[in-house]
Design a protein around this motif. Structure first.
Motif, PDB file in Angstrom:
ATOM      1  N   GLY A   1      44.852  49.116  38.511  1.00 31.22           N
ATOM      2  CA  GLY A   1      45.101  48.026  39.451  1.00 31.22           C
ATOM      3  C   GLY A   1      45.181  46.686  38.741  1.00 31.22           C
ATOM      4  N   VAL A   2      44.314  46.489  37.756  1.00 33.40           N
ATOM      5  CA  VAL A   2      44.340  45.265  36.960  1.00 33.40           C
ATOM      6  C   VAL A   2      45.665  45.150  36.207  1.00 33.40           C
ATOM      7  N   ALA A   3      46.102  46.269  35.604  1.00 33.81           N
ATOM      8  CA  ALA A   3      47.376  46.259  34.875  1.00 33.81           C
ATOM      9  C   ALA A   3      48.527  45.857  35.795  1.00 33.81           C
ATOM     10  N   GLU A   4      48.469  46.321  37.036  1.00 37.53           N
ATOM     11  CA  GLU A   4      49.528  45.985  37.991  1.00 37.53           C
ATOM     12  C   GLU A   4      49.428  44.546  38.469  1.00 37.53           C
ATOM     13  N   LYS A   5      48.224  44.128  38.850  1.00 34.12           N
ATOM     14  CA  LYS A   5      48.046  42.807  39.432  1.00 34.12           C
ATOM     15  C   LYS A   5      48.265  41.693  38.412  1.00 34.12           C
ATOM     16  N   GLN A   6      47.819  41.918  37.179  1.00 38.06           N
ATOM     17  CA  GLN A   6      47.898  40.849  36.192  1.00 38.06           C
ATOM     18  C   GLN A   6      49.287  40.696  35.589  1.00 38.06           C
ATOM     19  N   THR A   7      50.190  41.598  35.925  1.00 37.81           N
ATOM     20  CA  THR A   7      51.578  41.462  35.486  1.00 37.81           C
ATOM     21  C   THR A   7      52.523  41.349  36.683  1.00 37.81           C
ATOM     22  N   ASP A   8      51.966  41.111  37.860  1.00 35.71           N
ATOM     23  CA  ASP A   8      52.762  40.942  39.074  1.00 35.71           C
ATOM     24  C   ASP A   8      53.534  39.624  38.979  1.00 35.71           C
ATOM     25  N   PRO A   9      54.873  39.660  38.988  1.00 35.54           N
ATOM     26  CA  PRO A   9      55.641  38.420  38.830  1.00 35.54           C
ATOM     27  C   PRO A   9      55.452  37.415  39.961  1.00 35.54           C
ATOM     28  N   SER A  10      54.878  37.857  41.079  1.00 39.21           N
ATOM     29  CA  SER A  10      54.647  36.921  42.181  1.00 39.21           C
ATOM     30  C   SER A  10      53.399  36.069  41.955  1.00 39.21           C
ATOM     31  N   ASN A  11      52.607  36.406  40.926  1.00 38.32           N
ATOM     32  CA  ASN A  11      51.409  35.649  40.583  1.00 38.32           C
ATOM     33  C   ASN A  11      51.501  35.178  39.134  1.00 38.32           C
ATOM     34  N   PRO A  12      50.717  34.158  38.752  1.00 38.76           N
ATOM     35  CA  PRO A  12      50.629  33.820  37.336  1.00 38.76           C
ATOM     36  C   PRO A  12      50.059  35.013  36.563  1.00 38.76           C
ATOM     37  N   PRO A  13      50.398  35.154  35.283  1.00 38.24           N
ATOM     38  CA  PRO A  13      49.862  36.283  34.508  1.00 38.24           C
ATOM     39  C   PRO A  13      48.365  36.135  34.269  1.00 38.24           C
ATOM     40  N   GLY A  14      47.711  37.268  34.049  1.00 36.42           N
ATOM     41  CA  GLY A  14      46.286  37.233  33.761  1.00 36.42           C
ATOM     42  C   GLY A  14      45.445  37.135  35.016  1.00 36.42           C
ATOM     43  N   CYS A  15      44.237  36.619  34.843  1.00 39.74           N
ATOM     44  CA  CYS A  15      43.258  36.560  35.934  1.00 39.74           C
ATOM     45  C   CYS A  15      42.698  35.146  36.049  1.00 39.74           C
ATOM     46  N   LEU A  16      42.617  34.625  37.252  1.00 33.17           N
ATOM     47  CA  LEU A  16      42.083  33.280  37.471  1.00 33.17           C
ATOM     48  C   LEU A  16      40.665  33.160  36.930  1.00 33.17           C
ATOM     49  N   LEU A  17      39.867  34.227  37.045  1.00 31.83           N
ATOM     50  CA  LEU A  17      38.471  34.157  36.620  1.00 31.83           C
ATOM     51  C   LEU A  17      38.323  34.064  35.111  1.00 31.83           C
ATOM     52  N   VAL A  18      39.406  34.346  34.376  1.00 33.82           N
ATOM     53  CA  VAL A  18      39.417  34.165  32.924  1.00 33.82           C
ATOM     54  C   VAL A  18      40.203  32.911  32.573  1.00 33.82           C
ATOM     55  N   GLN A  19      41.410  32.787  33.113  1.00 33.18           N
ATOM     56  CA  GLN A  19      42.292  31.674  32.777  1.00 33.18           C
ATOM     57  C   GLN A  19      41.699  30.331  33.189  1.00 33.18           C
ATOM     58  N   GLY A  20      40.987  30.317  34.298  1.00 33.36           N
ATOM     59  CA  GLY A  20      40.503  29.046  34.826  1.00 33.36           C
ATOM     60  C   GLY A  20      39.545  28.318  33.922  1.00 33.36           C
ATOM     61  N   GLY A  21      38.836  29.048  33.051  1.00 36.42           N
ATOM     62  CA  GLY A  21      37.811  28.413  32.232  1.00 36.42           C
ATOM     63  C   GLY A  21      38.161  28.251  30.777  1.00 36.42           C
ATOM     64  N   LEU A  22      39.408  28.514  30.396  1.00 36.61           N
ATOM     65  CA  LEU A  22      39.788  28.367  28.996  1.00 36.61           C
ATOM     66  C   LEU A  22      39.855  26.897  28.607  1.00 36.61           C
ATOM     67  N   ALA A  23      39.363  26.586  27.430  1.00 40.96           N
ATOM     68  CA  ALA A  23      39.481  25.248  26.841  1.00 40.96           C
ATOM     69  C   ALA A  23      38.881  24.158  27.708  1.00 40.96           C
ATOM     70  N   CYS A  24      37.697  24.400  28.277  1.00 42.08           N
ATOM     71  CA  CYS A  24      37.036  23.366  29.067  1.00 42.08           C
ATOM     72  C   CYS A  24      36.269  22.415  28.151  1.00 42.08           C
TER      73      CYS A  24
END
Length: 205
Positions: A91-114
């Motif tokens: 499910g993660v493989a499908e959701k994190q490459t879904d073109p209707s959403n940004p790639p990856g996961c908000l819970l990881v991407q949101g905190g990069l380089a704070c």
């Protein structure tokens, strides 16, 4: 006494738009100008409705988490630990490459380089990821109690391992990895969990 102007935006829709901005740019990279443009409001309205940029992120995370709940229920309802892991990671493989959403996961991407001014954000995101890990741990504990996992299996370590794989898959997706690449990682992890499952004895000929 003057009556304040009513809000002219739909809160849920605005949060969905803010969520996407945070997802694509991370908390630090998302500017107030980008957020207000995406949400269709001005900065005073943003602060009046949410209080601060960090509070807006938390509200967006609440909405993101709520949207994941139904999917997590489906994942955790799988009959075996192996199937739980398969539903989760595929499910993660499908959701994190879904073109209707940004790639990856908000819970990881949101905190990069704070930076130092947003030091609480990575901890907030880590706490949200920990909730998923805890759900997996409880499910694996149940699997062990039911005799699905071997006596030597460690439910907490398994949950931590699957969570680490999810985080790694998110980083891969955000770096441009496609669904097939993520599915290959998922398959290896699924086999690792399967190796700790109790196998039915092979019938003698």
């Amino acid at each position: 006494m003057a009556i304040g102007r009513p809000r002219t935006f739909d809160r849920d829709t605005a949060l969905d738009q803010a969520m996407e901005v945070f997802w694509r740019h991370g908390y630090e990279g998302a500017t107030i100008a980008q957020l207000t443009e995406a949400m269709g409001i001005n900065p005073p309205s943003l602060y009046a409705a949410f209080g601060s940029k960090e509070a807006l992120l938390k509200a967006a995370l609440d909405r993101y988490t709520a949207r994941r709940e139904a999917w997590m229920e489906e994942v955790l309802s799988a009959p075996t630990a192996r199937e739980v892991t398969a539903r989760m990671l595929m499910g993660v493989a499908e959701k994190q490459t879904d073109p209707s959403n940004p790639p990856g996961c908000l819970l990881v991407q949101g905190g990069l380089a704070c930076g130092s001014g947003s030091a609480n954000v990575p901890f907030e995101l880590a706490a949200r990821r920990a909730q998923t890990e805890e759900q997996l741990r409880h499910r694996f504990e149940r699997a062990k109690a039911e005799g699905d996992l071997a006596e030597a299996a460690d439910p907490a370590a398994l949950a931590r391992y699957v969570s680490a794989v999810i985080t790694g898959m998110s980083v891969m997706a955000s770096s441009g990895a496609d669904r097939e690449a993520l599915a290959q990682v998922a398959e290896v992890a699924i086999r690792s969990v399967e190796e700790q499952s109790v196998r039915a004895p092979i019938a003698a000929n």
